[in-house]
Motif scaffolding. Structure first.
Motif, mmCIF file in Angstrom:
data_model
loop_
_atom_site.group_PDB
_atom_site.id
_atom_site.type_symbol
_atom_site.label_atom_id
_atom_site.label_comp_id
_atom_site.label_asym_id
_atom_site.label_seq_id
_atom_site.Cartn_x
_atom_site.Cartn_y
_atom_site.Cartn_z
ATOM 1 N N LYS A 170 46.245 102.381 26.147
ATOM 2 C CA LYS A 170 45.916 101.912 24.794
ATOM 3 C C LYS A 170 46.631 102.719 23.709
ATOM 4 C CE LYS A 170 41.659 101.137 23.727
ATOM 5 N NZ LYS A 170 40.174 101.319 23.651
ATOM 6 N N THR A 171 46.776 104.003 23.932
ATOM 7 C CA THR A 171 47.288 104.882 22.874
ATOM 8 C C THR A 171 48.759 105.243 23.049
ATOM 9 O OG1 THR A 171 46.508 106.819 24.115
ATOM 10 C CG2 THR A 171 45.006 105.879 22.482
ATOM 11 N N SER A 172 49.385 104.754 24.106
ATOM 12 C CA SER A 172 50.775 105.134 24.370
ATOM 13 C C SER A 172 51.741 104.500 23.359
ATOM 14 C CB SER A 172 51.172 104.701 25.784
ATOM 15 O OG SER A 172 52.562 104.917 25.986
ATOM 16 N N ASP A 173 52.718 105.282 22.938
ATOM 17 C CA ASP A 173 53.765 104.749 22.061
ATOM 18 C C ASP A 173 54.601 103.697 22.782
ATOM 19 O OD1 ASP A 173 52.939 106.441 20.054
ATOM 20 O OD2 ASP A 173 54.401 108.008 20.536
ATOM 21 N N LEU A 174 54.561 103.708 24.102
ATOM 22 C CA LEU A 174 55.328 102.739 24.890
ATOM 23 C C LEU A 174 54.665 101.361 24.917
ATOM 24 C CD1 LEU A 174 56.238 105.084 27.880
ATOM 25 C CD2 LEU A 174 57.760 104.311 26.047
ATOM 26 N N ASN A 175 53.412 101.307 24.497
ATOM 27 C CA ASN A 175 52.688 100.029 24.429
ATOM 28 C C ASN A 175 53.011 99.385 23.075
ATOM 29 O OD1 ASN A 175 50.930 97.885 24.616
ATOM 30 N ND2 ASN A 175 49.093 99.118 24.958
ATOM 31 N N ASN A 176 54.250 98.915 22.937
ATOM 32 C CA ASN A 176 54.722 98.456 21.618
ATOM 33 C C ASN A 176 55.404 97.093 21.659
ATOM 34 O OD1 ASN A 176 57.070 99.045 22.927
ATOM 35 N ND2 ASN A 176 57.643 100.792 21.639
ATOM 36 N N LYS A 177 55.154 96.337 22.718
ATOM 37 C CA LYS A 177 55.762 95.005 22.808
ATOM 38 C C LYS A 177 54.677 93.929 22.828
ATOM 39 C CE LYS A 177 59.649 96.703 25.583
ATOM 40 N NZ LYS A 177 60.341 96.626 26.897
ATOM 41 N N ASN A 178 55.001 92.778 22.270
ATOM 42 C CA ASN A 178 54.058 91.666 22.412
ATOM 43 C C ASN A 178 54.257 91.021 23.779
ATOM 44 O OD1 ASN A 178 55.946 89.418 22.306
ATOM 45 N ND2 ASN A 178 56.204 89.903 20.123
ATOM 46 N N ALA A 179 53.261 90.273 24.218
ATOM 47 C CA ALA A 179 53.318 89.743 25.586
ATOM 48 C C ALA A 179 52.555 88.430 25.697
ATOM 49 C CB ALA A 179 52.742 90.764 26.562
ATOM 50 N N LEU A 180 52.843 87.729 26.775
ATOM 51 C CA LEU A 180 52.107 86.509 27.122
ATOM 52 C C LEU A 180 51.769 86.579 28.606
ATOM 53 C CD1 LEU A 180 51.126 83.705 26.094
ATOM 54 C CD2 LEU A 180 53.271 82.767 26.988
ATOM 55 N N PHE A 181 50.505 86.317 28.924
ATOM 56 C CA PHE A 181 50.065 86.273 30.318
ATOM 57 C C PHE A 181 50.057 84.814 30.756
ATOM 58 C CE2 PHE A 181 47.562 86.340 34.058
ATOM 59 C CZ PHE A 181 47.449 87.643 34.522
ATOM 60 N N ILE A 182 50.813 84.498 31.815
ATOM 61 C CA ILE A 182 50.840 83.116 32.300
ATOM 62 C C ILE A 182 50.438 83.059 33.769
ATOM 63 C CG2 ILE A 182 52.617 82.461 30.649
ATOM 64 C CD1 ILE A 182 54.643 82.423 32.948
ATOM 65 N N LEU A 183 49.909 81.924 34.161
ATOM 66 C CA LEU A 183 49.563 81.642 35.556
ATOM 67 C C LEU A 183 50.369 80.427 35.983
ATOM 68 C CD1 LEU A 183 46.074 81.524 37.205
ATOM 69 C CD2 LEU A 183 47.513 79.479 37.297
ATOM 70 N N THR A 184 51.025 80.533 37.127
ATOM 71 C CA THR A 184 51.758 79.394 37.675
ATOM 72 C C THR A 184 51.015 78.872 38.899
ATOM 73 O OG1 THR A 184 53.141 80.744 39.141
ATOM 74 C CG2 THR A 184 53.941 80.381 36.902
ATOM 75 N N ILE A 189 52.426 75.606 34.484
ATOM 76 C CA ILE A 189 52.237 76.916 33.852
ATOM 77 C C ILE A 189 51.087 76.838 32.865
ATOM 78 C CG2 ILE A 189 53.329 78.790 32.562
ATOM 79 C CD1 ILE A 189 56.040 77.572 33.271
ATOM 80 N N SER A 190 50.197 77.837 32.922
ATOM 81 C CA SER A 190 49.111 77.948 31.945
ATOM 82 C C SER A 190 49.198 79.320 31.287
ATOM 83 C CB SER A 190 47.743 77.804 32.623
ATOM 84 O OG SER A 190 47.633 76.542 33.247
ATOM 85 N N ALA A 191 48.829 79.382 30.011
ATOM 86 C CA ALA A 191 48.865 80.646 29.283
ATOM 87 C C ALA A 191 47.443 81.141 29.020
ATOM 88 C CB ALA A 191 49.612 80.476 27.970
ATOM 89 N N PHE A 192 47.297 82.459 28.984
ATOM 90 C CA PHE A 192 45.986 83.074 28.737
ATOM 91 C C PHE A 192 46.103 84.047 27.569
ATOM 92 C CE2 PHE A 192 45.840 81.519 32.990
ATOM 93 C CZ PHE A 192 44.528 81.125 33.196
ATOM 94 N N GLY A 193 45.204 83.910 26.608
ATOM 95 C CA GLY A 193 45.212 84.762 25.432
ATOM 96 C C GLY A 193 44.000 85.667 25.383
ATOM 97 N N PRO A 194 43.777 86.347 24.251
ATOM 98 C CA PRO A 194 42.600 87.212 24.093
ATOM 99 C C PRO A 194 41.304 86.439 24.344
ATOM 100 C CG PRO A 194 44.154 87.537 22.305
ATOM 101 C CD PRO A 194 44.653 86.348 23.077
#
Length: 304
Positions: A170-184, A189-194
């Motif tokens: 949670k606190t890492s500076d490396l956690n700095n990209k946006n993302a999408l979680f998908i299931l195939t 393809i389906s997408a999952f959000g918050p």
């Protein structure tokens, strides 16, 4: 026949001590479908939930039987002859389970509807984790299972380590990209959000969702490659359901190997992450499953 007074005293004392021991152990286990009384540490356990199999095994507790058709990948050892085959998640083998005379049955997830019927056979607890607050439910369920088998100290150590890793992510500076979680699955393809089934990667790990309201964006329909191009996430986490249930092990990679995907930022930067579907989809909230999931997130973000 006369019984010597000394023998009578010994027998009475033994019965009293036995009663005291039983009373000393007796505990009430609160779970997702109510409360269950246990009079002793269970040693003959039927687990109808893979997450429970995973967690009990990780804690060092033994089980007697499980839905063996679903035991593969890192739980493959439980498909061995030393374990009772208790049917499937949806169609448990009631006759075999009753003949085993278990002192504890655990339902959960796909088998949670079996709780009322199983409760008529033996003391039963339900370990289902579902919906919002995934991590909190995971912590509570792990502690509940550990309490039932007297492995609280082991569980506390495991959970402390997991919480520390989550805080680091949670606190890492490396956690700095946006993302999408998908299931195939089956070529779709389906997408999952918050707030969704896999939304804890956003809600609890602090990964930025490229789309905050996937449901609204997709109207509940499977997403398209054009949708992927439109939102163009920095990272894509891919859960291959076909591989997770033991079918085509390369279906997701084949599906995503096309020109439209090759134009995505995530593809160009080698940030399409194929996840362990068995841990994420089939087991999900077992202790070892959580270790696998966090390891994959850490590796994807470059943490460690």
């Amino acid at each position: 026949m006369r019984i010597k007074s000394s023998n009578l005293i010994k027998a009475t004392t033994a019965i009293a001590l036995s009663a005291l021991v039983s009373t000393a152990y007796a505990k009430t286990i609160e779970h997702t479908q109510g409360k269950t009384e246990l009079e002793k540490t269970p040693t003959n356990i039927i687990a109808l939930d893979l997450a429970a199999v995973d967690t009990l095994s990780t804690l060092g507790a033994k089980i007697t039987g499980l839905p063996k058709p679903h035991a593969f990948s890192y739980l493959e050892e439980f498909a061995g002859d030393e374990y009772i085959s208790a049917g499937s998640f949806w169609e448990p083998d009631f006759e075999t389970i009753a003949a085993t005379q278990p002192d504890l049955i655990i339902t959960g997830g796909r088998s949670q509807k079996q709780y009322p019927a199983m409760s008529k056979i033996a003391p039963t607890i339900d370990s289902t984790v579902w919906g919002e607050g995934f991590l909190t439910q995971f912590y509570n369920t792990t502690e509940m299972l550990a309490d039932a088998v007297d492995k609280t100290d082991v569980a506390d150590a495991q959970l402390d380590a997991i919480k520390a890793r989550i805080e680091t992510i949670k606190t890492s500076d490396l956690n700095n990209k946006n993302a999408l979680f998908i299931l195939t699955s089956g070529g779709k393809i389906s997408a999952f959000g918050p707030g969704s089934r896999f939304g804890w990667i956003y809600d609890d790990l602090g990964i930025e969702p490229v789309v905050k309201d996937v449901e609204a964006e997709t109207h509940g329909d499977p997403i398209s490659f054009e949708f992927l191009q439109k939102v163009n996430p920095d990272m894509i986490f891919v859960m291959d359901r076909d591989a997770a249930i033991g079918q085509d092990s390369n279906a997701a990679a084949a599906l995503l190997d096309n020109e439209l995907v090759h134009q995505l930022t995530a593809y160009k930067n080698d940030d399409i992450v194929y996840l362990d579907g068995y841990a994420w989809y089939m087991v999900s909230y077992g202790l070892t499953a959580m270790d696998i999931q966090l390891s994959e997130i850490e590796a994807a973000l470059g943490i460690k």
